[in-house]
Write a protein that holds these residues in place. Structure first.
Motif, PDB file in Angstrom:
ATOM      1  N   UNK A  70       8.577 -15.076  -6.433  1.00 37.36           N
ATOM      2  CA  UNK A  70       7.429 -13.984  -6.515  1.00 37.36           C
ATOM      3  C   UNK A  70       7.760 -13.152  -7.820  1.00 37.36           C
ATOM      4  N   UNK A  71       6.794 -12.762  -8.685  1.00 37.37           N
ATOM      5  CA  UNK A  71       6.985 -12.089  -9.945  1.00 37.37           C
ATOM      6  C   UNK A  71       6.222 -10.799  -9.698  1.00 37.37           C
ATOM      7  N   UNK A  72       6.721  -9.794  -9.979  1.00 35.30           N
ATOM      8  CA  UNK A  72       6.310  -8.261  -9.930  1.00 35.30           C
ATOM      9  C   UNK A  72       6.308  -7.425 -11.204  1.00 35.30           C
ATOM     10  N   UNK A  73       5.225  -6.757 -11.764  1.00 32.45           N
ATOM     11  CA  UNK A  73       4.828  -6.116 -12.822  1.00 32.45           C
ATOM     12  C   UNK A  73       4.774  -4.688 -12.755  1.00 32.45           C
ATOM     13  N   UNK A  74       5.324  -4.025 -13.567  1.00 35.67           N
ATOM     14  CA  UNK A  74       5.264  -2.399 -13.572  1.00 35.67           C
ATOM     15  C   UNK A  74       3.741  -1.953 -13.190  1.00 35.67           C
ATOM     16  N   UNK A  75       3.476  -1.211 -12.428  1.00 31.90           N
ATOM     17  CA  UNK A  75       2.238  -0.784 -11.982  1.00 31.90           C
ATOM     18  C   UNK A  75       1.637   0.601 -12.634  1.00 31.90           C
ATOM     19  N   UNK A  76       0.355   0.879 -12.971  1.00 34.99           N
ATOM     20  CA  UNK A  76      -0.142   2.028 -13.409  1.00 34.99           C
ATOM     21  C   UNK A  76      -1.195   2.084 -12.530  1.00 34.99           C
ATOM     22  N   UNK A  77      -1.518   3.366 -11.902  1.00 30.17           N
ATOM     23  CA  UNK A  77      -2.445   3.863 -10.801  1.00 30.17           C
ATOM     24  C   UNK A  77      -3.383   4.540 -11.737  1.00 30.17           C
ATOM     25  N   UNK A  78      -4.659   3.882 -11.670  1.00 27.08           N
ATOM     26  CA  UNK A  78      -5.875   4.747 -12.469  1.00 27.08           C
ATOM     27  C   UNK A  78      -6.392   5.826 -11.546  1.00 27.08           C
ATOM     28  N   UNK A  79      -6.547   6.934 -12.320  1.00 24.11           N
ATOM     29  CA  UNK A  79      -7.114   8.343 -11.683  1.00 24.11           C
ATOM     30  C   UNK A  79      -8.454   8.673 -12.580  1.00 24.11           C
ATOM     31  N   UNK A  80      -9.408   8.670 -12.019  1.00 24.87           N
ATOM     32  CA  UNK A  80     -10.644   9.449 -12.530  1.00 24.87           C
ATOM     33  C   UNK A  80     -10.508  10.896 -12.402  1.00 24.87           C
ATOM     34  N   UNK A  81     -10.554  11.459 -13.534  1.00 28.02           N
ATOM     35  CA  UNK A  81     -10.517  13.057 -13.613  1.00 28.02           C
ATOM     36  C   UNK A  81     -11.789  13.397 -14.142  1.00 28.02           C
ATOM     37  N   UNK A  82     -12.760  14.317 -13.782  1.00 30.97           N
ATOM     38  CA  UNK A  82     -14.006  14.568 -14.337  1.00 30.97           C
ATOM     39  C   UNK A  82     -14.394  16.117 -14.616  1.00 30.97           C
ATOM     40  N   UNK A  83     -15.192  16.457 -15.657  1.00 31.64           N
ATOM     41  CA  UNK A  83     -15.869  17.550 -15.327  1.00 31.64           C
ATOM     42  C   UNK A  83     -17.139  17.532 -15.305  1.00 31.64           C
ATOM     43  N   UNK A  84     -17.837  18.058 -14.382  1.00 35.33           N
ATOM     44  CA  UNK A  84     -19.369  17.905 -13.949  1.00 35.33           C
ATOM     45  C   UNK A  84     -19.949  19.013 -14.500  1.00 35.33           C
ATOM     46  N   UNK A 122     -10.410  20.619 -13.210  1.00 31.34           N
ATOM     47  CA  UNK A 122     -11.297  19.352 -12.940  1.00 31.34           C
ATOM     48  C   UNK A 122     -11.044  18.694 -11.692  1.00 31.34           C
ATOM     49  N   UNK A 123     -12.178  18.102 -10.999  1.00 32.58           N
ATOM     50  CA  UNK A 123     -11.804  17.299  -9.962  1.00 32.58           C
ATOM     51  C   UNK A 123     -11.289  16.052 -10.091  1.00 32.58           C
ATOM     52  N   UNK A 124     -10.524  15.316  -9.360  1.00 31.47           N
ATOM     53  CA  UNK A 124      -9.912  14.197  -9.701  1.00 31.47           C
ATOM     54  C   UNK A 124      -9.624  13.297  -8.344  1.00 31.47           C
ATOM     55  N   UNK A 125      -9.709  11.932  -8.691  1.00 26.55           N
ATOM     56  CA  UNK A 125      -9.046  11.119  -7.395  1.00 26.55           C
ATOM     57  C   UNK A 125      -8.831   9.925  -8.067  1.00 26.55           C
TER      58      UNK A 125
END
Length: 313
Positions: free
Chosen positions: A172-186, A207-210
């Motif tokens: 198995x091959x494993x690659x560095x992960x990057x976790x995407x986060x949405x951060x927004x100004x309503x 700002x709110x984010x998740x």
């Protein structure tokens, strides 16, 4: 054509990442031994930093030649290729977290290992080097967390100059992960919605984010997080910029959006308070005035989202 400058700290990495060279083991060995190559040691995910040469001149990352950094390493040291700089030098990051802090031993009196967040907040090193250090910190942290194959549990080994791990047992091959986060100004007219998490310092609103979930677009994540945390429906989601965030390895995706209502229903879990703030009050706070609240400092993408919206009015 060069990219336009990104307003966010930890972006604007100036290195050529030479991804086409990572499989060339002979080239990699040559660069690791090359006296012109440079290494930055990390201890507990903190880079080694030289003191200011003179007041107000800022600090420098301690880029060391191979012969200087090798005594700090052992056979288990994680070393990753960061890239090639404009001078053609190969740059590496290496973990020296073994036993006593080397700033009390071989590196005594030369400098100290410093927290990257503190360096960013104080603006003590250049933006390009902050971006390189964020890359190094995230890569070393990933290797420290992923030493075993997630498919079969066997110890994995590093490959491709640190940008892959391979399991010798199951392949198995494993690659560095990057976790995407949405951060927004309503926003709604001349008002912007900011919230407070329970962990925030007193008086700070942001700002709110998740996190963006599997199978979800950026726009969908913005709408879902706004509804879940504040009970506010939004539309017209617009991309602003991104920020690599090495805690441990996230990509903050900054957006603006328009709220369909001013009514707020705080979830009481992610947020313990949310309020509408006028553009004038936010402009005043950004200028340093005391309005009874404050927003994140310039090193945070939330600050840039607020700043760019305020500048529109």
């Amino acid at each position: 054509m060069a990219l336009e400058p990104n307003p966010n700290i930890f972006a604007n990495n100036p290195l050529d990442r030479v991804s086409d060279k990572r499989n060339d083991e002979e080239w990699l060995r040559g660069k690791m031994e090359d006296p012109e190559s440079r290494y930055v040691p990390f201890y507990k995910l903190m880079p080694f930093v030289l003191p200011e040469a003179a007041p107000s001149e800022g600090k420098d990352i301690a880029w060391m030649p191979p012969e200087m950094v090798k005594p700090l390493m052992n056979p288990a040291s994680t070393t990753v290729l960061l890239g090639i700089n404009k001078r053609g030098r190969a740059l590496f990051a290496t973990d020296v977290t073994f036993g006593e802090n080397p700033e009390n031993g071989p590196l005594k009196g030369m400098g100290e290992f410093e927290d990257l967040r503190g360096l960013a907040m104080k603006g003590e090193i250049t933006s390009g080097e902050l971006a390189i250090m964020a890359q190094g910190k995230s890569m070393i942290d990933w290797h420290l967390r992923h030493g075993y194959c997630s498919a079969c549990g066997h110890p994995s080994r590093m490959a491709e100059a640190g940008y892959k791990r391979v399991c010798p047992e199951c392949g198995a091959e494993h690659f560095p992960r990057t976790d995407p986060v949405a951060i927004m100004l309503a926003t709604r007219g001349d008002m912007a919605l900011l919230g407070r998490q329970p962990m925030f310092p007193k008086g700070m609103f942001s700002s709110l984010a998740g996190f963006i979930e599997p199978g979800e677009s950026i726009e969908e994540a913005v709408a879902r997080e706004m509804m879940e945390e504040a009970g506010v429906a939004v539309h017209n989601v617009r991309y602003h910029s991104t920020q690599p965030w090495p805690y441990p390895s996230q990509l903050m995706i900054g957006c603006h959006c328009e709220a369909e209502t001013e009514e707020i229903t705080v979830d009481g879990i992610e947020l313990d308070e949310a309020r509408w703030f006028s553009r004038d009050d936010l402009r005043a706070v950004l200028a340093g005035e005391d309005k009874g609240f404050w927003v994140p400092p310039p090193f945070a993408i939330a600050h840039q989202l607020i700043k760019s919206w305020v500048a529109e009015g």
